[in-house]
Structures are given as C-alpha cells and as structure tokens.
Design an enzyme around this catalytic site. Sequence first.
Site, short mmCIF file in Angstrom:
data_model
loop_
_atom_site.label_atom_id
_atom_site.label_comp_id
_atom_site.label_asym_id
_atom_site.label_seq_id
_atom_site.Cartn_x
_atom_site.Cartn_y
_atom_site.Cartn_z
N GLN A 100 13.02 97.40 -9.27
CA GLN A 100 12.30 96.70 -8.48
C GLN A 100 10.97 96.76 -8.65
OE1 GLN A 100 14.40 97.70 -4.29
NE2 GLN A 100 14.22 99.59 -5.67
N ASN A 101 10.46 97.61 -9.72
CA ASN A 101 8.99 97.69 -9.98
C ASN A 101 8.52 96.64 -10.85
OD1 ASN A 101 9.51 100.19 -8.56
ND2 ASN A 101 9.43 101.40 -10.25
N HIS A 118 11.87 92.19 -9.32
CA HIS A 118 10.93 91.61 -8.55
C HIS A 118 9.61 91.18 -9.43
CE1 HIS A 118 12.06 94.21 -4.94
NE2 HIS A 118 12.86 93.11 -5.17
N1 APR Z 1 9.91 110.97 -7.16
C1 APR Z 1 11.03 110.04 -6.95
N2 APR Z 1 10.97 109.52 -5.70
C2 APR Z 1 9.80 109.38 -4.90
C3 APR Z 1 8.78 110.17 -5.49
C4 APR Z 1 8.86 110.77 -6.57
N3 APR Z 1 7.76 111.56 -7.15
N4 APR Z 1 7.80 109.86 -4.67
C5 APR Z 1 8.30 109.08 -3.55
N5 APR Z 1 9.59 108.91 -3.80
C6 APR Z 1 10.69 107.89 -3.06
C7 APR Z 1 10.37 108.08 -1.54
O1 APR Z 1 10.87 109.19 -0.98
C8 APR Z 1 10.98 106.58 -1.21
O2 APR Z 1 12.38 106.77 -0.89
O3 APR Z 1 10.25 106.60 -3.60
C9 APR Z 1 11.02 105.88 -2.46
C10 APR Z 1 9.71 104.82 -2.38
O4 APR Z 1 10.07 103.96 -1.42
P1 APR Z 1 9.45 102.33 -1.27
O5 APR Z 1 8.10 102.42 -1.40
O6 APR Z 1 9.99 101.68 -0.24
O7 APR Z 1 9.84 101.82 -2.71
P2 APR Z 1 11.28 100.71 -3.05
O8 APR Z 1 12.19 101.15 -2.50
O9 APR Z 1 11.19 100.43 -4.37
O10 APR Z 1 10.79 99.42 -2.39
C11 APR Z 1 11.48 98.25 -2.70
O11 APR Z 1 9.91 96.91 -1.35
O12 APR Z 1 7.96 96.35 -0.81
C12 APR Z 1 8.82 95.96 -1.36
O13 APR Z 1 8.91 94.94 -3.38
C13 APR Z 1 8.59 95.95 -2.81
O14 APR Z 1 9.94 96.59 -4.82
C14 APR Z 1 9.50 96.99 -3.53
C15 APR Z 1 10.48 97.17 -2.48
#
Ligand code: APR
Length: 245
Positions: A100-101, A118
């Site tokens: 998703q990154n 994305h």
């Molecule tokens: N290692 C592993 N996981 C981690 C770490 C780490 N060092 N630090 C944080 N996390 C976890 C958090 O606990 C959380 O569950 O990563 C996750 C980040 O969540 P989000 O920021 O919601 O990321 P994501 O799930 O990729 O978001 C999906 O949301 O806003 C949209 O388009 C954007 O692609 C993004 C989508």
Amino acid sequence: MKSIEKAVEALKQSKYIVAFTGAGISAESGIAPFRGENGIWNKYEEKLFEINYFTQHTKEAWSMLCDGFYEAMFKAKPNAAHIVLAKLEKEGYIKAIITQNIDDLHEKAGSKIVYKLHGNASQLHCNNDGNNYPVADFDLTTAPRCKVCNAVLKPDFVFFGEMLPEYDMNMSIKAVSKCDIVIIIGSTGVVYPAASLPYYAKRNNAVIIEINPKPSAFTNEIADIFIPMKAGEAMQKLIDILYIL
Ligand code: APR
C-alpha cells in the site's frame, strides 16, 4: 514454540509466499505511518489526500505533501525488513509483494515483483496532457508544473476518491489466490479495497502471518501467527532462524 519459530516452520513448508505491506514497514526508515502515534493523520486532515481537494486547492495540497511526506521520503532508505523481503524473493520464498506504500523502498531494496496498490510518489503526472515526470526533476518549493502545457502536476499515487491501478490490483488478486502464506507487515488493515486481499488468501486456506508491534484489524480476524514486533527486527530474526534450520 514462539511465534517466530512457528512462522519459520510455515515458511519452510510453503511453495508460494506473498508479502502484504503497509506504512509500518517504512516506519524504521523514518517515514511516518498514517495512523497511531506520530501518524500523518494526527497532523493533517485526510481531506488533503482527497482528489477533489487536490484539484481545487492544489497549492495548499502541494505544501502539505512536501512537508508531510516528500521530505521524509527523499531521505528514506530501505530498512532490514525491506532488505530481508528482497533476499527472500531472490531465494525463491517470496513470489510477490503487494504494497500500500508509495515510497518505492521495496524496489530500492532490490525486490522485483512489487504490486503497488496506491501508486508511487516518485513520478508526477499531468492530468491535462498525460505527460509523466520523475519527481527528482523538480524542486518542490512551488507546485511542479508540466513542461509542455504548464498545468500543475499531480503525484502519481492514488488519492482518496481515485480508482486503484487495475494491473496491480488484478495481479494482486491472482497472487493471493495462488499463495499458501501471506506475511502482513505493518498495516492497520482498515483501508479497502487493499485490505480485502489477505482475506481472499485466508479463504483460499493460506496461512496468515502478521508482523506488527500492535494488533490490527487483521489480528483477531485472520492472523494464524501474530508476531508483536517491529518489522525490521522481526524479519531479521526470521531469516536468521530460517538459515539455521
Ligand atoms: N513495524 C511494523 N509495524 C509498524 C511499525 C513498525 N516499526 N510501526 C508502526 N507499525 C504499524 C502500526 O501499528 C499500524 O498498524 O503499522 C501500521 C500503520 O498503519 P497505517 O498508518 O494505517 O498504515 P496502512 O495500514 O498502510 O494504511 C493504509 O491508509 O491513509 C491510507 O493510503 C494510505 O496506504 C495507506 C492506507
């Protein structure tokens, strides 16, 4: 048996592993996730990432994008988690990464098969005449403009309200329909349709391994093995044990 050892046992029996990554895998590379403490959404409203807001308030949207995202992205380097995933692909364990990154850190770490649901932030797109440019061609202090028609360019990632790239979505569905393991790394699992993919895999009897310091929407629903660790640390430990066994 600890969750890491259980995960390694599963990896050793597997034939087709897919990694599903979210913003958390890049946290140790200095890119803030969207949710949780120091999340981007604590600082900026999600509307700034909506396509209508971008087209109507391009200048404000661009200054937020620079401050909130691009600055960190330009400095970011792949961390151990990205590097280990690329190694596991080279050794035939990982067949595809679904991410998703938008930071391109998987490719920078050497991963070849990466489906980017994305889009990506390294390209800029002109909605007017279709031209694309590398973001490195511009100093982002002012909104970048098309070199042909002078329209303000848009980052080549998917804003809320936009369709996901068809090719990457189709290839991701194919991958999760074939896989026998999904390793979910660093995602809250709250944004669809991306978050539906590990559920497809589960319905096809894949083993779901999840790496996240905190439980996510996936954890109690579909995770068979939950590793409550940071991505870099967990992936390094996992490959160290894999090599020993
Ligand atoms: N290692 C592993 N996981 C981690 C770490 C780490 N060092 N630090 C944080 N996390 C976890 C958090 O606990 C959380 O569950 O990563 C996750 C980040 O969540 P989000 O920021 O919601 O990321 P994501 O799930 O990729 O978001 C999906 O949301 O806003 C949209 O388009 C954007 O692609 C993004 C989508």
